[in-house]
Design a protein around this motif. Sequence first.
Motif, PDB file in Angstrom:
ATOM      1  N   GLY A  13      80.682  72.218  45.397  1.00 11.23           N
ATOM      2  CA  GLY A  13      79.918  71.015  45.081  1.00 11.23           C
ATOM      3  C   GLY A  13      80.264  69.830  45.957  1.00 11.23           C
ATOM      4  N   SER A  14      81.552  69.646  46.257  1.00  7.22           N
ATOM      5  CA  SER A  14      81.949  68.503  47.091  1.00  7.22           C
ATOM      6  C   SER A  14      81.457  68.671  48.523  1.00  7.22           C
ATOM      7  N   HIS A  15      81.555  69.880  49.059  1.00  6.82           N
ATOM      8  CA  HIS A  15      81.051  70.137  50.417  1.00  6.82           C
ATOM      9  C   HIS A  15      79.537  69.944  50.477  1.00  6.82           C
ATOM     10  N   LEU A  16      78.837  70.444  49.466  1.00 10.15           N
ATOM     11  CA  LEU A  16      77.384  70.311  49.444  1.00 10.15           C
ATOM     12  C   LEU A  16      76.970  68.845  49.378  1.00 10.15           C
ATOM     13  N   ALA A  17      77.619  68.075  48.510  1.00  8.22           N
ATOM     14  CA  ALA A  17      77.274  66.660  48.375  1.00  8.22           C
ATOM     15  C   ALA A  17      77.443  65.927  49.709  1.00  8.22           C
ATOM     16  N   HIS A  18      78.510  66.238  50.443  1.00  6.23           N
ATOM     17  CA  HIS A  18      78.710  65.628  51.769  1.00  6.23           C
ATOM     18  C   HIS A  18      77.533  65.901  52.692  1.00  6.23           C
ATOM     19  N   ARG A  19      77.109  67.147  52.736  1.00  7.65           N
ATOM     20  CA  ARG A  19      76.019  67.514  53.644  1.00  7.65           C
ATOM     21  C   ARG A  19      74.714  66.837  53.252  1.00  7.65           C
ATOM     22  N   LEU A  20      74.454  66.755  51.959  1.00  6.78           N
ATOM     23  CA  LEU A  20      73.223  66.103  51.498  1.00  6.78           C
ATOM     24  C   LEU A  20      73.250  64.608  51.826  1.00  6.78           C
ATOM     25  N   LEU A  21      74.389  63.971  51.607  1.00  7.28           N
ATOM     26  CA  LEU A  21      74.516  62.544  51.930  1.00  7.28           C
ATOM     27  C   LEU A  21      74.363  62.305  53.429  1.00  7.28           C
ATOM     28  N   ASP A  22      74.943  63.195  54.232  1.00 12.73           N
ATOM     29  CA  ASP A  22      74.875  63.041  55.686  1.00 12.73           C
ATOM     30  C   ASP A  22      73.453  63.116  56.215  1.00 12.73           C
ATOM     31  N   ARG A  23      72.583  63.850  55.491  1.00 18.07           N
ATOM     32  CA  ARG A  23      71.206  63.948  55.963  1.00 18.07           C
ATOM     33  C   ARG A  23      70.300  62.887  55.318  1.00 18.07           C
ATOM     34  N   GLY A  24      70.898  62.024  54.482  1.00 18.80           N
ATOM     35  CA  GLY A  24      70.135  60.893  53.966  1.00 18.80           C
ATOM     36  C   GLY A  24      69.657  61.001  52.535  1.00 18.80           C
ATOM     37  N   ASP A  25      70.049  62.087  51.824  1.00 17.72           N
ATOM     38  CA  ASP A  25      69.666  62.204  50.423  1.00 17.72           C
ATOM     39  C   ASP A  25      70.553  61.312  49.546  1.00 17.72           C
TER      40      ASP A  25
END
Length: 335
Positions: A13-25
């Motif tokens: 979950g923490s890794h996924l949240a980082h990736r989503l935030l990095d793409r602007g979500d």
Amino acid sequence: MKILVTGTAGFIGSHLAHRLLDRGDEVIGVDNVNDYYDVNLKEARLARLTAKAGFTEVRKDVSDRAAMEALFASEKPERVVHLAAQAGVRYSIENPNAYVDANLVGFMNVLEGCRHNGVKHLVYASSSSVYGANETMPFSVHDNVDHPLSLYAASKKANELMAHTYSHLYNLPTTGLRFFTVYGPWGRPDMALFIFTKKILAGEPIDVFNHGHHRRDFTYIDDIVEGVIRTLDHVAEPNQDWSGATPDPGTSKAPYRLYNIGSNNPVELSRFIEIIEERLGKKAQKNLLPLQPGDVPATYANVDDLIDDVGYKPSTTVDEGIARFVDWYRDFYKV
């Protein structure tokens, strides 16, 4: 998009949240930060997320019905990734009630939140453990999985059935991802790589079950997250060719999909340990033990559907992945 992710203090979950935030979500992160394993590690994962723009931390338990109803009603997420769960095959033998609360009641609350608040797609974590007593390799989502070997596996199979019901009744698109052994930096302390690394460095013996003959489809965290995001963006659709006369377990006439998400390259546990030893520059002392209750001797993912539908392609070798984990471990724990 505004995406609600449960389990954001967790490994995936923490890794996924980082990736989503990095793409602007925008990410609404839900976690109760329980003490199943080291809370300090969970807090450190969360600290990296709360420092980023677009992240909202919500400390709630998914099994708290009123809290989840209020959260969904106030935030109105467009899509949901449900990763929060009580994990672990062996722990499900010691504490079965924890799995009913987190994995069944919690999932029910997420389904209801999605149903009543117009969520466009729910992606949720299932597990390779649902294959249980199946022996046909590689495991396929189109095979029947009615013989789980642990309560954890049974709870994940139940999630798939519950999701199908909501896809059928309420036209809620749901995608279940059967994760195969995930590893990498910021990983879980109850997983083999973490335990082995810690004990080998400390000069303590490691327990090697099934005499090291386990075969696992070890999958690096970055490959997993890439697959999760691709499926999140690929909203589940009905299979127009589905037939009740010859039912396909992996699809449906409802907007429902199941996918394996693994490396498609199983490695024997003894070899996995050798790679850790090479990276640490230190040999392990091994307690060779028999297969544990609830464990399966091998996992091997057929990921053809995920490749065909979303272009999934795991690219990280076990050697690379273990090296990155060891580097993170040494840095985080100052070893």
